[in-house]
Design an enzyme around this catalytic site. Structure first.
Site, PDB file in Angstrom:
ATOM      1  N   TYR A  73     -42.927 -28.098 -42.403  1.00  0.00           N
ATOM      2  CA  TYR A  73     -42.882 -29.328 -41.632  1.00  0.00           C
ATOM      3  C   TYR A  73     -43.913 -29.324 -40.508  1.00  0.00           C
ATOM      4  O   TYR A  73     -43.710 -29.907 -39.460  1.00  0.00           O
ATOM      5  CB  TYR A  73     -41.475 -29.539 -41.077  1.00  0.00           C
ATOM      6  CG  TYR A  73     -40.426 -29.748 -42.150  1.00  0.00           C
ATOM      7  CD1 TYR A  73     -39.086 -29.882 -41.797  1.00  0.00           C
ATOM      8  CD2 TYR A  73     -40.736 -29.784 -43.506  1.00  0.00           C
ATOM      9  CE1 TYR A  73     -38.112 -30.067 -42.758  1.00  0.00           C
ATOM     10  CE2 TYR A  73     -39.770 -29.955 -44.474  1.00  0.00           C
ATOM     11  CZ  TYR A  73     -38.449 -30.110 -44.094  1.00  0.00           C
ATOM     12  OH  TYR A  73     -37.477 -30.283 -45.051  1.00  0.00           O
ATOM     13  N   LYS A 103     -38.519 -17.401 -50.816  1.00  0.00           N
ATOM     14  CA  LYS A 103     -39.081 -17.408 -52.174  1.00  0.00           C
ATOM     15  C   LYS A 103     -40.306 -16.508 -52.152  1.00  0.00           C
ATOM     16  O   LYS A 103     -41.421 -16.891 -52.552  1.00  0.00           O
ATOM     17  CB  LYS A 103     -39.457 -18.834 -52.581  1.00  0.00           C
ATOM     18  CG  LYS A 103     -39.804 -19.011 -54.066  1.00  0.00           C
ATOM     19  CD  LYS A 103     -38.590 -19.148 -54.969  1.00  0.00           C
ATOM     20  CE  LYS A 103     -39.024 -19.126 -56.450  1.00  0.00           C
ATOM     21  NZ  LYS A 103     -37.912 -19.359 -57.379  1.00  0.00           N
ATOM     22  N   ASP A 142     -33.479 -20.439 -54.871  1.00  0.00           N
ATOM     23  CA  ASP A 142     -32.836 -21.141 -55.964  1.00  0.00           C
ATOM     24  C   ASP A 142     -31.523 -20.474 -56.351  1.00  0.00           C
ATOM     25  O   ASP A 142     -30.514 -21.135 -56.571  1.00  0.00           O
ATOM     26  CB  ASP A 142     -33.761 -21.305 -57.184  1.00  0.00           C
ATOM     27  CG  ASP A 142     -34.587 -20.083 -57.486  1.00  0.00           C
ATOM     28  OD1 ASP A 142     -34.552 -19.620 -58.631  1.00  0.00           O
ATOM     29  OD2 ASP A 142     -35.303 -19.590 -56.594  1.00  0.00           O
ATOM     30  N   ASP A 179     -33.366 -26.769 -44.044  1.00  0.00           N
ATOM     31  CA  ASP A 179     -33.035 -28.188 -44.109  1.00  0.00           C
ATOM     32  C   ASP A 179     -32.133 -28.443 -45.318  1.00  0.00           C
ATOM     33  O   ASP A 179     -31.053 -29.028 -45.217  1.00  0.00           O
ATOM     34  CB  ASP A 179     -34.346 -28.973 -44.245  1.00  0.00           C
ATOM     35  CG  ASP A 179     -34.166 -30.457 -44.051  1.00  0.00           C
ATOM     36  OD1 ASP A 179     -35.174 -31.176 -44.154  1.00  0.00           O
ATOM     37  OD2 ASP A 179     -33.042 -30.907 -43.785  1.00  0.00           O
ATOM     38  N   ASP A 219     -27.791 -28.914 -45.261  1.00  0.00           N
ATOM     39  CA  ASP A 219     -27.156 -30.135 -45.761  1.00  0.00           C
ATOM     40  C   ASP A 219     -26.266 -29.848 -46.960  1.00  0.00           C
ATOM     41  O   ASP A 219     -25.202 -30.457 -47.120  1.00  0.00           O
ATOM     42  CB  ASP A 219     -28.221 -31.179 -46.114  1.00  0.00           C
ATOM     43  CG  ASP A 219     -28.592 -32.038 -44.916  1.00  0.00           C
ATOM     44  OD1 ASP A 219     -29.246 -33.076 -45.088  1.00  0.00           O
ATOM     45  OD2 ASP A 219     -28.219 -31.675 -43.773  1.00  0.00           O
TER      46      ASP A 219
END
Lengths: 250, 373
Positions: free
Chosen positions: A41, A88, A121, A145, A149
């Site tokens: 971001y 990752k 993942d 993020d 959520d």
């Protein structure tokens, strides 16, 4: 504006199953800690040639160390036993690799806290299969993020989720992360749980734990009792009724 | 890929002994060859893989034969050494087989240890130009999870995005990693998603993004999706931000149908969705390449602790095989096998350990064959 001006570098969200508000999961008790200043971001993108865009993900040792330090400090201060770094790094070897090496360095300083790493993942798959295996999770911006959520979804959504942002020098801004709900404004229908639990986080941050516990217990007891619940929790009580019921339980 | 009525026409042409050449699909259509009659076999490459791979592959082959699927398998083994022509354990012969047959099925493969060669998946992806990964996720009656109404398909862009492998250390302690989004790749995967939706009777395509933050990169992706959406006015198109999407998936996955996404979100969401229905042991997966080439695969591991014990569950590979048949437009036999598999699991009498039963692989296989109508 808030994030930049207050140098808020970490977003913390405890997610726990609330007795009395049933979701498909009844054993969630975890905390997501998200690096909040860099990563994906950073806002650095450009069109190289028409139809080809490059977007920069930035990972720095400074920001990674900072959020990892906070995660372990938080874990210790709140009697949590494990910190999981989500990444990752098998694909983004340098970027997420740097993030992980910072987490490992901090982990070494907290031998009493278990440390593990999980690929993003697989982490999401594990979260929907068995969220009880998780305790504190620390992550770079984007994964944070997504995972924060996802976890809010496990316990009932943003209307019940507290959130606290931590800045340099110990500054902290707790916040409700749900929307402004214009359709129920002024009708005494709103559910104050998310904001209330965020304020409880605030109290704990300034080491007023006994007051925090008092308020949190009263809140959870009110929801568990089920007599005075706001519409979104499946009841017919007004905000006022809910608040009064809570106060009477303190 | 031929449509049903054209298929029937061709079938009767063949039955009347029409000239062989007229049954061939014109090259201009650029699709996978499809044959009209049951006695014309399609050759498909089969990579049994490692660990439980050979056992579950055998189960699939047996079931396909019992169902009279017109598939002739061309078995390929991965090399024991790095092939200098491919810089991988995947050999030139392995790749040429899939390129020739245009269709294949792959079992789980162990990751070779060492350096200096390309990974198996990377080799396959690059050499076969596999640009999209497709995973249908369906709640399986008889295998209870917290969710019983999942029926969605994830379509993941598989060549670029965050996995471009372009990163560098700017100064010590500061790393930049490049995410690349192109109109070409985005349009290509969007085209596939809508075509898939259209051909499989799906009603909605949701593109998943973070364009509010990554305005240029994800903005380009969704713009391409919108352009393709306009060509399919019968299919509902919507956009959802990735974090909200994950929250919605765990609260109410039934709201989703086909989902199309750039690489990283696709990676995350396809695994999340697999988790909703019971994990990678039950999830089929297909990789789509240029000109209709497709390689379906089981995405679970090699399960070394189960090898040779008649315990492995072949469902993921079998359902991937079903995907393969549907890709070839062999829908009747695909549905036959799929129904038999789901009935067997729903019945619950002969299911493998991981599904909560105590049947062996062979009993499970026999039970599925028994359910073939």
């Amino acid at each position: 504006t808030l994030r930049k001006e207050l140098s808020l570098y970490a977003n913390i969200r405890p997610c726990f199953s609330i007795p009395g508000y049933e979701t498909k999961y009844n054993d969630v008790n975890l905390v997501t800690i998200r690096e909040n200043t860099e990563g994906e971001y950073s806002g650095l993108e450009h069109e190289v040639v028409p139809g080809v865009v490059e977007s920069l993900k930035v990972i720095t040792e400074k920001a990674s160390m900072r959020v990892a330090e906070y995660a372990f400090f938080y874990a210790k201060a709140n009697n949590r036993s494990k910190v999981t770094a989500v990444h990752k790094a098998n694909i983004m070897k340098k970027a997420d690799g740097l993030f992980l090496s910072c987490c490992r360095k901090v982990a070494d300083k907290y031998p009493e806290i278990k440390y593990e790493e999980k690929i993003i993942d697989n982490c999401c798959m594990q979260l929907v299969k068995d969220p009880s295996q998780f305790d504190v999770l620390v992550m770079p911006n984007l994964y944070g993020d997504i995972v924060s959520d996802l976890c809010a979804g496990l316990v009932g959504g943003l209307g019940l989720t507290p959130s606290l942002n931590v800045g340099d020098g110990g500054i902290a801004l707790a916040e409700a992360v749900h929307g402004t709900a214009p359709d129920i404004a002024g009708k005494d229908l709103a559910n104050p749980t998310a904001l209330l639990l965020s304020s409880v986080m605030m109290l704990r941050h300034i080491e007023m734990g006994s007051y925090a516990d008092k308020i949190e217990s009263a809140l959870l007891a009110t929801i568990a009792e089920g007599k005075f619940l706001t519409g979104d929790l499946g009841g017919k009580a007004t905000t006022t009724d809910f608040t009064n019921a809570l106060c009477s339980k303190m | 890929i031929m449509r049903g009525s054209a298929l029937k026409q061709l079938g009767s042409l063949i039955a009347r002994g029409a000239a062989k050449e007229s049954t061939a699909i014109p090259a201009a259509q650029g699709a996978v060859r499809a044959y009209a009659s049951a006695d014309k076999q399609i050759t498909a490459t089969l990579f049994p893989g490692d660990g439980i791979g050979p056992e579950i592959s055998e189960a699939v082959v047996t079931i396909f034969e019992a169902a009279k699927a017109p598939i002739q398998w061309e078995e390929q083994r991965i090399g024991k050494e790095v092939d200098p022509e491919t810089n991988s354990f995947i050999t030139r012969a392995n790749l040429d087989s899939v390129l020739k047959n245009r269709i294949g099925l792959k079992g789980p493969m162990a990751t070779p240890i060492g350096k200096g060669f390309r990974s198996l998946n990377l080799t396959l992806r690059k050499e076969l130009q596999l640009y999209a990964n497709v995973r249908p996720c369906l709640s399986i009656p008889g295998y209870k999870t917290r969710y019983d109404d999942v029926d969605l398909v994830t379509v993941r862009e598989n060549t670029e995005g965050e996995y471009s492998g372009l990163e560098h250390e700017v100064v010590p302690g500061v790393v930049e990693a490049l995410k690349v989004i192109t109109a070409t790749a985005s349009t290509r995967v969007a085209e596939f998603a809508f075509k898939y939706a259209s051909e499989h009777g799906r009603k909605k395509v949701t593109s998943v993004h973070k364009a509010n933050i990554m305005k240029l990169a994800d903005g380009l992706f969704i713009r391409c999706c919108r352009e393709v959406a306009e060509k399919y006015p019968d299919i509902v198109y919507e956009e959802m931000i990735v974090d909200n999407t994950c929250m919605q998936l765990v609260s109410d996955p039934s709201q989703f149908d086909v989902m199309v996404m750039p690489n990283l979100y696709g990676d995350i969401i396809s695994d999340l969705s697999a988790g909703l229905i019971g994990g990678l042991g039950l999830t089929p997966s297909g990789n789509i390449g240029a000109n209709g080439l497709a390689l379906m695969e089981a995405v679970h591991g090699t399960a070394p602790n189960l090898v040779g014990k008649n315990l492995a569950n072949p469902t993921a590979l079998l359902l991937s095989g079903v995907m393969m048949l549907k890709h070839l437009n062999l829908n009747e036999v695909a549905n036959k096998i799929e129904d038999a598999t789901l009935s067997t699991i729903a019945e619950g009498k002969y299911v493998t350990q991981d599904l909560g039963g105590n049947a062996g692989t062979s009993d499970f296989t026999k039970a599925i064959i028994g359910h073939l109508r």
